[in-house]
Write an enzyme that holds these catalytic residues in place. Structure first.
Site, short mmCIF file in Angstrom:
data_model
loop_
_atom_site.label_atom_id
_atom_site.label_comp_id
_atom_site.label_asym_id
_atom_site.label_seq_id
_atom_site.Cartn_x
_atom_site.Cartn_y
_atom_site.Cartn_z
N CYS A 1 46.62 46.16 46.39
CA CYS A 1 45.94 47.29 46.52
C CYS A 1 45.26 47.30 47.91
O CYS A 1 45.35 46.29 48.68
CB CYS A 1 44.96 47.44 45.39
SG CYS A 1 44.04 46.19 45.26
N ASN B 1 36.22 45.69 32.60
CA ASN B 1 36.95 44.50 32.76
C ASN B 1 36.84 43.37 31.63
O ASN B 1 37.41 42.54 31.54
CB ASN B 1 36.48 43.84 33.98
CG ASN B 1 36.86 44.64 35.26
OD1 ASN B 1 37.64 45.50 35.16
ND2 ASN B 1 36.20 44.01 36.27
N ARG C 1 46.97 47.66 38.25
CA ARG C 1 47.35 46.11 38.33
C ARG C 1 47.26 45.45 36.85
O ARG C 1 47.96 44.53 36.76
CB ARG C 1 46.85 45.72 39.54
CG ARG C 1 47.03 45.84 40.80
CD ARG C 1 46.14 45.21 41.64
NE ARG C 1 46.01 43.64 41.09
CZ ARG C 1 47.00 42.65 41.21
NH1 ARG C 1 48.27 43.09 41.64
NH2 ARG C 1 46.65 41.75 40.71
N ASP D 1 32.61 42.55 43.03
CA ASP D 1 32.72 43.82 42.49
C ASP D 1 31.31 44.55 43.13
O ASP D 1 31.43 45.92 43.15
CB ASP D 1 32.96 43.85 41.36
CG ASP D 1 34.35 43.24 40.92
OD1 ASP D 1 34.57 43.23 39.68
OD2 ASP D 1 35.23 43.52 41.69
C1 EPZ Z 1 39.57 40.66 38.34
O1 EPZ Z 1 40.80 40.77 39.02
C2 EPZ Z 1 38.78 42.05 38.07
N1 EPZ Z 1 39.49 42.97 37.37
C3 EPZ Z 1 38.24 42.36 39.36
O2 EPZ Z 1 37.63 43.56 39.37
C4 EPZ Z 1 37.37 41.31 40.22
O3 EPZ Z 1 37.01 41.94 41.50
C5 EPZ Z 1 38.22 39.84 40.17
O4 EPZ Z 1 38.83 39.64 38.73
C6 EPZ Z 1 37.35 38.76 40.71
O5 EPZ Z 1 36.24 39.01 40.05
C7 EPZ Z 1 39.93 42.95 36.14
O6 EPZ Z 1 39.32 42.17 35.39
C8 EPZ Z 1 40.43 43.97 35.36
P1 EPZ Z 1 41.48 37.25 40.26
P2 EPZ Z 1 41.71 39.50 39.09
O7 EPZ Z 1 42.62 36.77 39.71
O8 EPZ Z 1 41.98 39.06 37.92
C9 EPZ Z 1 43.56 35.57 44.09
C10 EPZ Z 1 37.22 45.85 39.96
O9 EPZ Z 1 36.63 46.44 40.86
N2 EPZ Z 1 44.82 35.22 42.90
O10 EPZ Z 1 40.15 36.49 39.93
O11 EPZ Z 1 43.00 40.22 39.82
C11 EPZ Z 1 43.44 36.85 44.32
O12 EPZ Z 1 44.45 37.50 45.23
C12 EPZ Z 1 38.14 44.84 40.01
O13 EPZ Z 1 36.67 46.24 38.68
C13 EPZ Z 1 45.77 34.56 43.34
O14 EPZ Z 1 46.06 34.02 44.58
O15 EPZ Z 1 41.02 38.83 40.09
C14 EPZ Z 1 42.10 36.81 44.76
O16 EPZ Z 1 42.18 36.67 46.06
C15 EPZ Z 1 38.44 44.61 41.37
N3 EPZ Z 1 47.05 34.32 42.41
C16 EPZ Z 1 41.45 35.66 43.94
O17 EPZ Z 1 42.67 35.13 43.53
C17 EPZ Z 1 47.05 34.91 41.52
O18 EPZ Z 1 47.86 34.78 40.60
C18 EPZ Z 1 40.59 36.24 42.95
O19 EPZ Z 1 41.47 37.14 41.92
C19 EPZ Z 1 45.87 35.46 40.84
C20 EPZ Z 1 44.74 35.60 41.78
#
Ligand code: EPZ
Length: 428
Positions: A116, A23, A92, A305
């Protein structure tokens, strides 16, 4: 499809080096598209998700050379900003390319990343932020096309501290005209790592790792060499492997400050955790107590995670633990698989009540997503009798040859093809 076969019950002992962070590597690989010259990145983990990102960079015209965990990328030869749909759909995180390609080339076209198994995972915060920076965004037929003559600095306040949105907008703002402020920014260590890389290349970012980040736009960014930081989720998983097998495992190349919440929770279960500058050691004390509450939260809270891997440990703790998943709406898919192994867990919406049992039994289970798969590996290491895990391509997205890492610590685990489960050899 390949499977993992685990003969549980072996205490894990020994020392292992933690590989570079998925990440951290993924957004940094996307950021490379903004740079002039050739970047050489070190300790890039050899993971399926990283391979997809490298394939995307090649498809855009970048020259990519990968030798082990060293990746050299010459982005000056990029001649398109149209990300192939079949690659977008594989991962993604390709959404990280929106900001860099738009701010460097003035246009980008991606297919909408699907959700996902852990949730819908919308990208509205990414798009709202890019629009505030002056992007023109069109969404049609499942594609997103963004254009901008030149992005201009803006004040952005995120509804949620989204990791991806913070990274995408921080990258987009680097080459924008003027200053950008990102409020309610995510504070995960990977944000700081990305900012460190970009500042090495000439960006002017301050506040990364805090809840407000300031970016002063510059004219250009120059490629630099960079070392990818260690993977805190892999580190946490390996600590849990030592704990669940009542063993003693030492990790090197680790940043203890990235794992404060996990170390705190592990100690609450009665496990001994020794911390020094860049070494972590977990040692079983024979006691494994349930925790009153494990609640995921944005950094520095408990990382979502590691919710599934930690739950595997709690299935064998004395008493009942209450686990709440507050980040993703559907991240308990590992529960039914753990129940097949004898775990006693009840789920009510986004809270799981984990009642410890005396032992788990090996079973045929399947990984439903990356970290759920890791939880099943941990459960298999502790279970009595063989565990066969299917759909392990999920696990390979985030753990480099997980069976080799665990075998180095004494686990009896092998990767096999379906028809050869019977004669799994656990290697040396
Ligand atoms: C990052 O995903 C990580 N992936 C994820 O790791 C990790 O679980 C997550 O951050 C939370 O720490 C990478 O860094 C590649 P978010 P990301 O945007 O950026 C909502 C793993 O297992 N949201 O912080 O997609 C979303 O639905 C993966 O290594 C919106 O609503 O996570 C979620 O409920 C899984 N609108 C929350 O925010 C948006 O535009 C957190 O998502 C963006 C996100």
């Amino acid at each position: 499809m390949e499977r993992l076969v685990i003969d549980g019950g072996q205490r894990l002992e020994g020392s292992i080096r933690v590989h570079g962070a998925k990440n951290a590597a993924l957004p940094i690989l996307a950021a490379v598209t903004m740079l002039d010259g050739e970047s050489v990145l070190h300790d890039v983990p050899n993971l399926d998700d990283v391979q997809v990102m490298l394939d995307i960079l090649r498809s855009l015209g970048a020259r990519v050379l990968q030798e082990g965990r060293t990746v050299s990328i010459q982005a000056s030869s990029i001649d398109t900003t149209d990300v192939p749909e079949h690659l977008m759909r594989q991962m993604r995180s390709s959404i990280f390319l929106l900001g860099p390609l738009l701010t460097r080339f003035g246009s980008v076209r991606v297919s909408k990343p699907g959700g996902c198994t852990i949730g819908t995972r919308p990208i509205d915060l990414h798009l709202k932020g890019l629009s505030l920076l002056g992007a023109h965004i069109e969404e049609s037929h499942g594609f997103i096309a963004c254009t901008a003559t030149r992005l201009r600095g803006a004040n952005i306040f995120l509804d949620l501290p989204s990791v991806g949105a913070t990274e995408n907008l921080m990258m987009a703002a680097c080459l924008a005209d003027g200053e950008t402020m990102i409020g309610n920014a995510a504070r995960e260590p990977e944000i700081r790592d990305l900012a460190d890389f970009l500042n090495c290349c000439g960006a002017r970012i301050t506040g990364a790792g805090e809840d407000t980040i300031y970016i002063e736009g510059v004219e250009r960014l120059r490629a630099r060499d960079f070392q990818i930081a260690p993977d805190r989720v892999v580190a946490g998983t390996l600590l849990l492997a030592g704990a669940i097998t009542r063993g003693q495992v030492q990790l090197t190349n680790v940043r203890p400050a990235d794992l404060t919440a996990v170390i705190t929770k592990l100690r609450e279960t009665g496990v001994q955790v020794n911390v020094s500058r860049d070494i972590l050691e977990v040692k079983s004390t024979g006691v494994l107590q349930a925790v009153d509450r494990l609640q995921t939260a944005p950094f520095p809270g408990f990382p979502t995670d590691l919710q599934a891997p930690f739950m595997a440990l709690l299935t064998l703790a004395n008493g009942t633990s209450v686990v709440s998943e507050t980040i993703f709406e559907d991240r308990f898919k590992h529960v039914s698989e753990l129940q097949r192994m004898g775990a006693s867990i009840k789920v009510d919406l986004r809270t799981a009540f984990v009642q410890g049992v005396r032992e788990l039994s090996g079973a045929a289970v399947e990984a439903t997503d990356l970290r759920a798969g890791a939880a099943l590996v941990l459960a298999g290491l502790a279970a009595q009798g063989p565990t066969v895990i299917d759909r392990i391509y999920h696990i390979d997205r985030g753990y480099e040859a997980i069976e080799s890492q665990l075998r180095d610590l004494g686990a009896r685990i092998a990767r096999t093809r379906p028809h050869t489960v019977a004669d799994a050899t656990y290697g040396t």
